[in-house]
Design an enzyme around this catalytic site. Structure first.
Site, PDB file in Angstrom:
ATOM      1  N   GLY A  21     -37.869 -35.875  14.323  1.00  0.00           N
ATOM      2  CA  GLY A  21     -38.003 -35.881  12.872  1.00  0.00           C
ATOM      3  C   GLY A  21     -36.621 -35.925  12.248  1.00  0.00           C
ATOM      4  N   GLU A  73     -37.802 -38.462   3.937  1.00  0.00           N
ATOM      5  CA  GLU A  73     -36.508 -39.165   3.931  1.00  0.00           C
ATOM      6  C   GLU A  73     -35.327 -38.202   4.011  1.00  0.00           C
ATOM      7  OE1 GLU A  73     -38.394 -42.889   1.518  1.00  0.00           O
ATOM      8  OE2 GLU A  73     -36.269 -42.507   1.208  1.00  0.00           O
ATOM      9  N   SER A  78     -34.456 -31.016   2.729  1.00  0.00           N
ATOM     10  CA  SER A  78     -33.390 -30.399   1.923  1.00  0.00           C
ATOM     11  C   SER A  78     -32.285 -29.862   2.824  1.00  0.00           C
ATOM     12  CB  SER A  78     -33.965 -29.271   1.064  1.00  0.00           C
ATOM     13  OG  SER A  78     -34.814 -29.779   0.061  1.00  0.00           O
TER      14      SER A  78
END
Length: 383
Positions: A131, A363, A366
Site C-alpha cells: 500500500g 493517493e 496523511s
C-alpha cells in the site's frame, strides 16, 4: 500567487457548477445509498469535456490548465464526492499516465477514447501487501518473446470493474526493488485478467473500487509504457499531480459540509430563534470557512506551480495533507451543527463525513504526506 481567476477559469468553474447542480445534486443521496455506478452521469461528463480535462485537444481533451482542473474537481466533489473521485482517478491517474509517459502510438491509440469519455480508465498500483510501500509490489511481468506474462493481483483500484483500459504496475526485475517496476496498458478483454469483488465501502459508495487478478496474462511489449524499470518513477510523478487533485476533492467535500450547515443553521430554531444566532454556531461556521479557504489556497498554489512548470512535490503533499484533514474535521463539525439530525440519513451531513475519510487515505495517506514534506524540506536545507 495569482488571486483572481481568468475569465476562462471562471467559465469552467461555472459550467461545472451548473452541471453538478442539475445532474448530480438532485440524486446524490440516492446514488450513495444504492451504490449505483452512474454510467449516465459519466456519459454526460464526457459530453462536456470532463473526462480529458488536462489533455490537449489534439487527443480529444479540453486542454485545461491545472488550476481550472482543480476548480472543476472541487465543484464535482461538492455535489457528490464519489463522482468526483471517479472522474479524478480517470483523469489524474489513468489518462495522465498514458499521455505523460506513453509514446505517440500509445497516445493516439488510447487517449482520445478515454479523453472523450467513450472509455473509462483505471490505474493499478496498490496490492494486498503493498500500500504505502509501493516498492513492495509482488505482481511480476516476465518477458517471453515480444510479450510479457503477468501474474499477481491488485486491490482497492478505483474504477477497475467499470474500466475499459487500465495502467498496471508490475515487477520486470524483482532484484531491483522500486527500480524494477514497469508500467503496462491492459485492455479489459485481455485473457488472464479477472475482476474480483467490488468493495463494500464506508463512503464514496457510487465510486467503484475493485480487486484485479492476473493469471498468465499476456500483454504485448508495445503496451509497456516507457523503458523497463521506469514505472515507479512515472507513478510517483503521477501521484504528485493526483495529490493536488485530491486536495481539490477534499475542499469540495468540506465546502458541501459548510454550505449545508450554514443553510441548516438559518432554518433550525431553538430557544425561539435560528441557531445561526448563537455564538457557538457562528464560531464553528467561521472557523470552517477560514480553514476551507486556507486549504483551497494551498491546493491552487500547488496547481499553479505545476502550470508554471516549477517543482511542486512538497506543495502537492501539503495541499493533500491539509485539505484532507480539514475535510474530515469540517464534516465532523457539520454533523455537530446538525445535532441528532446530522447522525441520520435524512440529512446529507453524515454522507459528507463518510466520503471525507477516504481523502486522508487515497493517493498517499496523511502519514506518507508528512514523510514527503519532511523529505523535501531536508533536501532543500542540504543544498
Amino acid at each position: 500567487m495569482r488571486l483572481e481567476f481568468t475569465k476562462e477559469q471562471e467559465l469552467i468553474r461555472r459550467t461545472v457548477k451548473d452541471f453538478v447542480d442539475t445532474e448530480i445534486v438532485p440524486n446524490a443521496s440516492e446514488l450513495m445509498e444504492t451504490a449505483r455506478f452512474p454510467l449516465d452521469i459519466m456519459k454526460k461528463a464526457g459530453d462536456i469535456s470532463l473526462m480529458g480535462m488536462t489533455i490537449p485537444q489534439k487527443y480529444g481533451g479540453s486542454g485545461m490548465d491545472r488550476v481550472s482542473y482543480c476548480l472543476a474537481l472541487e465543484e464535482l466533489a461538492r455535489g457528490n464526492a464519489g463522482i468526483g473521485l471517479t472522474i479524478e482517478a480517470h483523469n489524474s491517474l489513468a489518462v495522465a499516465h498514458i499521455y505523460e509517459n506513453g509514446n505517440e502510438e500509445q497516445r493516439e491509440k488510447y487517449v482520445p477514447k478515454l479523453a472523450q469519455g467513450e472509455h473509462l480508465g483505471a490505474w493499478a498500483l496498490t496490492e494486498p501487501g503493498a500500500g504505502s510501500d509501493a516498492a513492495a509490489t509482488k505482481t511480476t511481468a516476465v518477458k517471453e518473446g515480444d510479450e510479457y506474462v503477468i501474474n499477481g493481483s491488485k486491490t482497492f483500484i478505483t474504477n477497475a470493474s467499470e474500466s475499459e483500459v487500465m495502467v498496471i504496475m508490475a515487477m520486470t526485475d524483482v532484484s531491483a526493488g522500486a527500480k524494477g517496476i514497469s508500467a503496462f496498458i491492459v485492455e479489459r478483454d485481455t485473457p488472464g485478467l479477472e475482476f474480483g469483488k467490488d468493495e463494500d465501502k464506508l463512503g464514496l459508495r457510487n465510486s467503484v473500487t475493485s480487486e484485479l487478478f492476473f493469471t498468465n496474462m499476456r500483454v504485448p511489449e508495445e503496451n509497456r509504457i516507457g523503458p523497463e524499470g521506469m514505472g515507479f518513477i512515472g507513478a510517483m510523478m503521477i501521484l504528485d499531480r493526483g495529490r493536488t487533485a485530491v486536495g481539490a476533492l477534499s475542499v469540495g467535500c468540506a465546502r458541501a459540509a459548510l454550505e449545508d450547515s450554514t443553510k441548516y443553521s438559518l432554518e433550525r430554531e431553538q430557544f425561539g430563534r435560528p441557531i445561526a444566532k448563537f455564538q457557538a454556531i457562528q464560531w464553528k461556521l467561521a472557523e470552517m470557512a477560514t480553514k476551507i479557504e486556507a486549504a483551497r489556497s494551498l491546493t491552487l498554489h500547488a496547481a499553479q506551480l505545476e502550470d508554471l512548470g516549477r517543482p511542486f512535490t512538497m506543495e502537492a503533499s501539503m495541499a493533500k495533507l491539509y485539505a484532507s484533514e480539514i475535510a474530515m474535521w469540517a464534516t465532523t463539525e457539520g454533523i455537530q451543527i446538525h445535532g441528532g439530525y446530522g447522525y441520520t440519513k435524512d440529512y446529507s451531513a453524515e454522507r459528507y463525513f463518510r466520503d471525507a475519510k477516504l481523502m486522508q487515505i487515497g493517493e498517499g495517506t496523511s502519514e506518507v504526506q508528512r514523510l514527503v514534506i519532511a523529505r523535501e524540506l531536508l533536501r532543500k536545507m542540504q543544498r
